[in-house]
Design a protein around this motif. Structure first.
Motif, PDB file in Angstrom:
ATOM      1  N   ALA A 110       2.362   0.027  -9.424  1.00 31.65           N
ATOM      2  CA  ALA A 110       3.795  -0.250  -9.459  1.00 31.65           C
ATOM      3  C   ALA A 110       4.516   0.271  -8.217  1.00 31.65           C
ATOM      4  O   ALA A 110       5.617  -0.185  -7.901  1.00 31.65           O
ATOM      5  CB  ALA A 110       4.407   0.365 -10.712  1.00 31.65           C
ATOM      6  N   SER A 111       3.886   1.200  -7.501  1.00 30.97           N
ATOM      7  CA  SER A 111       4.527   1.782  -6.318  1.00 30.97           C
ATOM      8  C   SER A 111       4.177   1.049  -5.024  1.00 30.97           C
ATOM      9  O   SER A 111       4.724   1.365  -3.970  1.00 30.97           O
ATOM     10  CB  SER A 111       4.120   3.251  -6.174  1.00 30.97           C
ATOM     11  OG  SER A 111       2.753   3.367  -5.777  1.00 30.97           O
ATOM     12  N   LEU A 112       3.283   0.059  -5.106  1.00 31.13           N
ATOM     13  CA  LEU A 112       2.860  -0.630  -3.880  1.00 31.13           C
ATOM     14  C   LEU A 112       3.965  -1.556  -3.370  1.00 31.13           C
ATOM     15  O   LEU A 112       4.484  -2.379  -4.124  1.00 31.13           O
ATOM     16  CB  LEU A 112       1.597  -1.462  -4.149  1.00 31.13           C
ATOM     17  CG  LEU A 112       0.314  -0.716  -4.493  1.00 31.13           C
ATOM     18  CD1 LEU A 112      -0.800  -1.716  -4.785  1.00 31.13           C
ATOM     19  CD2 LEU A 112      -0.103   0.218  -3.366  1.00 31.13           C
ATOM     20  N   PRO A 113       4.321  -1.457  -2.097  1.00 30.53           N
ATOM     21  CA  PRO A 113       5.277  -2.421  -1.552  1.00 30.53           C
ATOM     22  C   PRO A 113       4.641  -3.801  -1.409  1.00 30.53           C
ATOM     23  O   PRO A 113       3.488  -3.926  -1.009  1.00 30.53           O
ATOM     24  CB  PRO A 113       5.629  -1.826  -0.183  1.00 30.53           C
ATOM     25  CG  PRO A 113       4.487  -0.940   0.173  1.00 30.53           C
ATOM     26  CD  PRO A 113       3.911  -0.437  -1.113  1.00 30.53           C
ATOM     27  N   ALA A 114       5.412  -4.825  -1.766  1.00 29.33           N
ATOM     28  CA  ALA A 114       4.946  -6.205  -1.669  1.00 29.33           C
ATOM     29  C   ALA A 114       5.608  -6.878  -0.469  1.00 29.33           C
ATOM     30  O   ALA A 114       6.694  -6.468  -0.039  1.00 29.33           O
ATOM     31  CB  ALA A 114       5.281  -6.967  -2.937  1.00 29.33           C
ATOM     32  N   PRO A 115       4.993  -7.910   0.074  1.00 32.96           N
ATOM     33  CA  PRO A 115       5.634  -8.659   1.158  1.00 32.96           C
ATOM     34  C   PRO A 115       6.985  -9.213   0.714  1.00 32.96           C
ATOM     35  O   PRO A 115       7.210  -9.444  -0.482  1.00 32.96           O
ATOM     36  CB  PRO A 115       4.635  -9.790   1.444  1.00 32.96           C
ATOM     37  CG  PRO A 115       3.328  -9.294   0.937  1.00 32.96           C
ATOM     38  CD  PRO A 115       3.653  -8.436  -0.250  1.00 32.96           C
TER      39      PRO A 115
END
Length: 222
Positions: free
Chosen positions: A26-31
Motif C-alpha cells: 500500500a505504500s508503493l508509489p504508482a506511476p
C-alpha cells in the motif's frame, strides 16, 4: 472511470504474513494516473486455481506475489510499468529465473540462471544473485527468459493458469512461463541495480508434491 489499476494478487493462508505484505504494498508509489489494489485469494486449492480468480479483474497489469515476498525497491512500479509499456511483446516479468530450463524441468539447476532476490532462510538474510554486467547501462531493462520463479510474476496480458494440469503449489510458475511463450509473448527477468524483493522462504519443502508436479510438467511441456 477509475484510473488504471495495478493489481497485486496473493494466495493467502497466513493472515499475519499477508497483513505485513499488504501494508508494504500500500505504500508503493504508482506511476502517474495509476492506482494500486491488492486482491487476496483465500482457501485456494492450488496456486493456478487461485490466480485464475484474478483474471476477471479489469486491471491490465497484474503482479502475482507470494504472501511471504516483500517489495523492498520502493520505486519498483515506476520501473516496471514503463518497461511493459515500452515493450508490448513482453508478456510476463520476474525477478529471478533462467534463460533456459534443463531437461528435468528444474529451472534453478540451469547453467544460465539470472536475476537477484534477497532470501530470508534459517533466520538469515542472504542475497541470491545471478546478475552479470552492469544493469544500469543496459539498453533493455530485462533479460529474455524461459522460466521465472513464482515469488514475483508481473503480467501485462491475461493468460489462463493451467489449473487443469497443476492442482497444487509447484510448477505453476514454469508452466505459466511456457504458456506465455506458446502465445508468442516474451518472458523476462528484470535487470535490477538493487534487488526488488525479499523472499521469506519457508524451511518446509514437500518433496513428494514437488515431484508429482514435476512429472506433470514434463509430460505436458517436454
Amino acid at each position: 472511470m477509475s484510473s488504471p489499476t495495478i493489481l497485486f494478487v496473493l494466495c493467502v493462508n497466513d493472515e499475519s504474513m499477508f497483513q505485513a505484505c499488504f501494508r508494504q504494498l500500500a505504500s508503493l508509489p504508482a506511476p502517474h494516473g495509476y492506482h494500486v489494489e491488492v486482491l487476496p485469494i483465500r482457501h485456494a486449492s492450488s496456486m493456478a486455481s487461485g490466480y485464475n480468480e484474478a483474471l476477471t479483474h479489469p486491471a491490465q497489469f497484474k503482479i502475482y506475489l507470494h504472501q511471504d515476498t516483500l517489495i523492498v525497491k520502493q520505486h519498483m512500479l515506476l520501473e516496471l510499468i514503463p518497461l511493459f509499456l515500452q515493450n508490448p511483446s513482453l508478456g510476463m516479468l520476474g525477478v529471478i529465473g533462467a534463460e533456459s530450463v534443463p531437461d528435468n524441468g528444474i529451472w534453478w539447476e540451469s547453467h544460465d540462471c539470472r536475476g537477484k532476490v534477497i532470501e530470508y532462510r534459517h533466520d538469515t538474510y542472504q542475497l541470491l544473485t545471478f546478475e552479470s554486467g552492469h544493469p544500469q547501462t543496459e539498453p533493455q531493462g530485462y533479460i529474455k527468459a524461459s522460466a521465472i520463479d513464482g515469488l514475483f510474476m508481473a503480467t501485462q496480458y491475461d493468460i489462463k493458469w493451467r489449473e487443469d494440469l497443476l492442482d497444487g503449489f509447484h510448477f505453476y510458475d514454469v508452466s505459466q512461463s511456457f504458456e506465455f511463450a506458446q502465445q508468442g509473448y516474451e518472458v523476462g527477468i528484470a535487470r535490477q541495480v538493487e534487488p526488488w524483493c525479499i523472499h521469506k522462504c519457508g524451511d518446509h519443502f514437500d518433496a513428494e508434491a514437488y515431484e508429482k508436479a514435476r512429472q506433470t510438467f514434463l509430460a505436458n511441456y517436454r
